[in-house]
Design an enzyme around this catalytic site. Sequence first.
Site, mmCIF file in Angstrom:
data_model
loop_
_atom_site.group_PDB
_atom_site.id
_atom_site.type_symbol
_atom_site.label_atom_id
_atom_site.label_comp_id
_atom_site.label_asym_id
_atom_site.label_seq_id
_atom_site.Cartn_x
_atom_site.Cartn_y
_atom_site.Cartn_z
ATOM 1 N N ARG A 90 -6.599 10.565 -0.027
ATOM 2 C CA ARG A 90 -6.438 11.062 -1.396
ATOM 3 C C ARG A 90 -7.787 11.216 -2.077
ATOM 4 O O ARG A 90 -7.989 12.124 -2.885
ATOM 5 C CB ARG A 90 -5.513 10.126 -2.179
ATOM 6 C CG ARG A 90 -4.046 10.307 -1.790
ATOM 7 C CD ARG A 90 -3.162 9.194 -2.351
ATOM 8 N NE ARG A 90 -3.280 7.976 -1.562
ATOM 9 C CZ ARG A 90 -3.212 6.740 -2.045
ATOM 10 N NH1 ARG A 90 -3.030 6.555 -3.339
ATOM 11 N NH2 ARG A 90 -3.329 5.692 -1.258
ATOM 12 N N HIS A 137 0.864 -1.182 0.000
ATOM 13 C CA HIS A 137 0.000 0.000 0.000
ATOM 14 C C HIS A 137 0.899 1.229 0.000
ATOM 15 O O HIS A 137 1.877 1.284 0.746
ATOM 16 C CB HIS A 137 -0.877 -0.021 1.252
ATOM 17 C CG HIS A 137 -2.008 0.965 1.222
ATOM 18 N ND1 HIS A 137 -1.798 2.319 1.325
ATOM 19 C CD2 HIS A 137 -3.345 0.795 1.086
ATOM 20 C CE1 HIS A 137 -2.977 2.925 1.260
ATOM 21 N NE2 HIS A 137 -3.925 2.022 1.115
#
Lengths: 247, 606
Positions: free
Chosen positions: B256, B236
């Site tokens: 994000r 990740h």
Amino acid sequence: MAKATFSVWRGDKSAGAFKDYSTEVSEGMVVLDAVHQIQAEAAPDLACRWNCKAGKCGSCSAEINGMPKLMCMTRLNTLDLSKPVTIEPMKAFPLVRDLVTDVSWNFRVKKTIKKFKPRKPDAADGTWRVHNDDIERPQEMRKCIECFLCQNVCHVLRDHAKHEEFIGPRFFVYTAALEMNPIDDENRVDDLKAKHGIGYCNITKCCTKVCPEHITITDNAIIPLKERVVDEHYDPLKKLLKVFTGK
Amino acid sequence: MAEFQTHEHDVLVIGAGGAGLRAAIEASSAGVSVGLLTKSLLGKAHTVMAEGGMAAAMANVDDRDSWKVHFADTMRGGQYLNNWRMAELHAQQAPDRVRELEAWGAVFDRTKDGRILQRNFGGHRYPRLAHVGDRTGLEMIRTLQDHGIHTGMTVYMEHTVAALLKDGNKIAGAVGYDREKGQLRVFRAKAVVLATGGIGRAYKITSNSWEYTGDGHALAYQAGADLVDMEFVQFHPTGMVWPPSVRGILVTEGVRGEGGVLRNKDGKRFMFDDIPDNYKPQTADKEEEGWRYVTGDKNARRPPELLTRDHVARCINREVKAGRGSPHGGVFLDIAWIKEKIPNAPEHIRKKLPSMYHQFKQLADLDITTTPMEVGPTTHYIMGGVKVNGDTQMSTVPGLFAAGEVAGGLHGANRLGGNSLSDLIVFGKLAGEHAAKYAKENGVGQVHQDQVDAAAKALLAPFERGASAESPYKVQYDLQDNMQALVGIVRKEDEMLKALDVIEGLKKRAEVVGIAGTREYNPGWHTAFDLGNLLTCAEAVTRAAIERKESRGGHFRDDYPTKDEKVFGTFNTVIRKGPDGKMQLERVPLTPMPQHLKDAIEQEKK
């Protein structure tokens, strides 16, 4: 690097004592890191529950310098390391070994609370329409990570051991989440009074103080539930109505 | 002969995260007896860590979405090595599974008109993730737990499985122990569902908890089942990097999705520098367009921060290696900047990302509403796993099923964020349904004492060697260092061959580890036992990674940096235990895809 001493409770139901372990301390460490280091260096059989190490699963509850906390979210720089840091298991539950307690009572209690029962869907496709304003309160209750620290500090359980008559703050929060869910159609008010002992709570707010998720347990869960019980069972008008209708 | 307590169920589910709970609920509702076994307490499984949401093409926020678009996104994200049948079923069934959670008590965030809200995530063309702030996994596991306990299943908390039992070629149950007393247990079952999650603890920097020791992968392998795509491990892109004790803890992609941007030490949004060709038509090339996308402009294209995880992780890795990283070896993830765009930004951030706010405040003394976070790649997920039939979730061993992270196929070479939670409920249900069906159609197998005794002997051996033998913790740390350094985010042939040697050496050391104390709640003992599973998984990952001499998805080879469709785009790697007891690897050609699915993919390439 600096060293610190941790006084960890070791033992089982029959006997036990604090044992001191010294281990190195580095920047950003939490109490759970220290316990892991002690396991790897000196005490591989030191029993301790943990999972996520990020304050999300509620497994590593303990009493650190006497304060009920999650070990994974208690940073060492918030503690006085000039003297030994005590780490002991939660006191309101039977001991298994070292820092691990038998919390199975909580899982049995949950089963006694009436489960979620959805009302008729709002739309033809079987879904509901719910507004953001109506989910804030139940969402606050649903933040609970079931660490059981609130149960641990509640004097009704900790000092008076009313485990058979009183479900404790965790399950008032659980009941409140269900009762406040805009889709739920069940009524749990009678049970709160008759089976779940809500009357025992005298709102000392200890549960709210220790909640790592900052749920305002007393004000937003328990008091509203107490009000519902009062409305249902102690409203003089309703009582009078009952006399006439027999309901 | 060791003493055992025996339990009997039609279906035994091993693992009680989202997939295990969902499987157990489904099997119970089919009217069979279900035992649900978990290494932890109920409701603590790693599913609680999932933050961003569950992907389902409900089209509540953007009505252009449909299962076909979700299918095409999943296949593109997986670089077309996915089991297309699983990707198809997943995209078709996820919406119903999400709505079902609501009917069981989940309280999702809402749209303005009162429906389930969906958010943007990497690799998903439209806002698709149903969510509850940034604690969606907790909502899922609690909903399934609270529903499940009223369906009649028996839950065995804090139990570990040491081996699967077989009668001939069929599954007959499992043998293991309970953590509290350390007593050995035999579980007789007509069908077994593995739902044990991943293998993250084989790596040093990981977002995974102690439970993620590849138990299901190793149990299935030892029982003769095939493992598929084991080279594909997801790193990740955004784990915490500072302070050291929290290194690896996940920072949700939701940051994000809500407008957070990645910058290097020069303040540059480096993701704009490297947009893969197949994503160019859908990716913003200007910062301003990216912002419009995250604020819901349907005509805008997504910012490059929301490219797939494999790509973002490699870009971060590159910035750090080039000396453009943050002070502690990561890059900056900045959500605080949105104050330039919206009023009340701090309040908005705390509302949308409460646990991220909390996590940084408490663990790093950092306020994400005012200061950029430092982030870097962390081992997060394994795409590979037990090879299953896409329709039934049954493995190559009759009666053995797998669902969730332990199963392979759905995600191909790279998983899209949000596709994991939906994976759990879609395939958890199917596994439970088909395991119950299998149990109704098949009798209970015989438990063979020699298998039980062998498992018991292996389990108890570390006690006999005692505390003076090697510490299991030391072996585990060495394995984690090895995998991190040699089979990590950027791989090379010579390093991986070296890793295999190291693994061989660690296997020998694992055979002689010893422990002190009693069998009651003894973490040293559990760590000693976990080593076998971790080593099996580490070897499988390494062998499959050596075999794939190209770069694709989560698997990046420094010595073969490009994708090779002609050779390597045509097969999956399959690992199984050979007759000689050694690990075997086979290249298994992809199954041809039906025309209607090819059309769905072509449609979305435009």
